[in-house]
Every structure is written in C-alpha cells, then in structure tokens.
Design a protein around this motif. Structure first.
Motif, short mmCIF file in Angstrom:
data_model
loop_
_atom_site.label_atom_id
_atom_site.label_comp_id
_atom_site.label_asym_id
_atom_site.label_seq_id
_atom_site.Cartn_x
_atom_site.Cartn_y
_atom_site.Cartn_z
N ARG A 93 0.83 -1.21 0.00
CA ARG A 93 0.00 0.00 0.00
C ARG A 93 0.86 1.25 0.00
O ARG A 93 0.58 2.23 -0.70
N GLU A 94 1.94 1.24 0.80
CA GLU A 94 2.83 2.39 0.83
C GLU A 94 3.54 2.57 -0.50
O GLU A 94 3.73 3.70 -0.97
N ARG A 97 1.07 4.27 -2.79
CA ARG A 97 0.93 5.70 -2.48
C ARG A 97 2.14 6.48 -2.99
O ARG A 97 2.00 7.57 -3.54
N ARG A 98 3.33 5.92 -2.80
CA ARG A 98 4.55 6.59 -3.25
C ARG A 98 4.55 6.76 -4.76
O ARG A 98 4.89 7.83 -5.28
N MET A 100 1.96 6.87 -6.80
CA MET A 100 0.94 7.82 -7.23
C MET A 100 1.33 9.25 -6.88
O MET A 100 1.07 10.17 -7.67
N ARG A 101 1.96 9.45 -5.73
CA ARG A 101 2.41 10.80 -5.38
C ARG A 101 3.46 11.30 -6.36
O ARG A 101 3.51 12.49 -6.70
N GLY A 199 -8.06 7.08 -7.54
CA GLY A 199 -7.33 5.86 -7.18
C GLY A 199 -7.64 4.70 -8.10
O GLY A 199 -7.43 3.54 -7.72
#
Length: 248
Positions: A93-94, A97-98, A100-101, A199
């Motif tokens: 999950r992290e 997120r990384r 996508m950021r 997302g």
C-alpha cells in the motif's frame, strides 16, 4: 459461529456481532426473517479500513437492504481492524501511495502484490462465512454480493454458484489474473464507476466490464472522485438487487 452481541435497532432490524474461526463479522436480519419466512442474503463488501471504521456506512446499507426484505452480512478483511497486521500488504500500500504521489505508472507487479494476496486469503474466508450463515434457519439463497474490493467480488462471483447477482464498485486496481476470472462471471451485474476516481484506472475498469461474460450487465458511470458517489447510485443498485434476488 459464536455470537458475541445482539442489538435490536429502532427499525426492528436485528444486528448480531459474531466471530467465525476468530474472524469478526456482522449480521443484520429484517424483523420478519424467520424459519418459516427465510430471506435472501447480501454479502456487504468494504475497503480494508476495519469494520469499526466502516460501521456507519455498513449499517446504513444493511438497514436499506432490510427494508427491501434482505439480510446482510460482512466479515473483517485480513490485515484490517483487530486482525493481525500484515506487513507485506502494508508495504505494498505504501509503495502504491509513493508511486501515485510521484506520478509514476502503477505496474502489474505492484498491483499483484497489493491485491492478489488479499483476495487469495479473503475469498475462502467469505465462502466459509457463507457456508455457516446459510445454515441459520432465517436465511436462504439466493445470495447477492454488493460493493467492496472489486477483485474480491469477481473472485466470489466467479467461483461460488450460490451468488446469483452482484453489485461491483470499480474503485481499485485489478490484477490481470482477475480479468481471466471475469470471463467466468455469468450472473447479472450492476457495475458502478466514478469517472474521475483518483485511485482507479478508468480504462482498466472499462476493459474489465467488457470482459465479464454476463449477458445481463450494466455500467453506471458518474462524474466525481472515489467518495463522490451520488445517493441515486445506491438507489439504483438496490433496485437491481430487488429485481434479481427476489426473482431468483
């Protein structure tokens, strides 16, 4: 199944919290559900945020389903709520997120690491819960699936013949292997898509819808992000389940 608490809601819906092989769950039954008048069951999917966090939305969905004459049930997903932590899933999950950021593409390897272990672990648990719940005299088939992780919904719908109709929310990344399973889905489908979901990969969602083998399938797209689902979408999904579960 061990019932840990019972609560009669103000509209006559009976809410039971239970554990099944250590997995927490919730069951809601309408006031008129009994051994002489058993009601169909809807499995309420949800994101991996924990049952306590999702409870307000879940109980609202369950009460609406009860008004339509259906029982509803759900269980905690692996790695969520009070269940043991799952470090590999948290890392995936992290990593998502990384990526996508940073505006990086989300590759198949990352999607597989994020979704497949969860689906592989959760699907047998949901089928086991269904085995147990349908032994209750006040519950009967047909069974509907509604919401939650679309990959889990596809797996359950493709592999469990008790599922007669499904409402799927195209709100998460889907591994390629789930596309292959989608080719075996033939039950009526009502698929919800938020057109601007930050997302989700819209093109992938459209391709998945095209892959389903169901002859009775409809795609309902609305402008807005992941949490901008209009109230009318819920009403349309409820009407779909009324038509197909009561007809079955």
């Amino acid at each position: 199944m061990y019932v840990t608490s019972e609560l009669l809601l103000d509209d006559g819906v009976l809410e039971r919290r239970f554990t099944l092989d250590g997995i927490p769950g919730l069951l809601w039954t309408p006031a008129d559900a009994s051994a002489s008048t058993p009601v169909p069951l809807i499995l309420l999917g949800h994101p991996p945020l924990g049952l306590d966090a999702m409870y307000p939305r879940l109980v609202s969905r369950a009460r609406h389903a009860a008004a339509d004459g259906f029982a509803s049930a759900t269980i905690e997903l692996p790695g969520s709520g009070d269940r043991p932590a799952w470090p590999a899933l948290d890392q995936a999950r992290e990593d998502l997120r990384r990526a996508m950021r940073a505006g990086e593409p989300v590759g198949d390897d990352l999607v597989d690491a994020l979704v497949l272990p969860l689906v592989d672990a959760a699907a047998p648990e949901w089928r086991a819960a269904l085995d147990t719940l349908l032994q209750l005299p006040e519950l009967t088939g047909p069974v509907g699936v509604s919401g939650g992780l679309i990959s889990l919904g596809v797996r359950l719908t493709a592999t469990d013949p008790r599922v007669a109709a499904a409402v799927l929310f195209a709100g998460s990344f889907v591994p390629r292997v789930i596309f292959e399973e989608a080719r075996r889905v033939t039950v009526p489908l009502h698929v919800l898509l938020q057109w601007d979901d930050e997302g989700n990969d819209r093109d992938s969602s459209l391709a998945l819808f095209d892959t389903f083998a169901s002859r009775d399938k409809s795609l309902h797209a609305h402008l807005g992000g992941h949490t901008g689902v209009p109230a009318s979408a819920g009403e349309a999904a409820a009407g779909f389940l009324r038509r197909h579960l009561k007809k079955a």
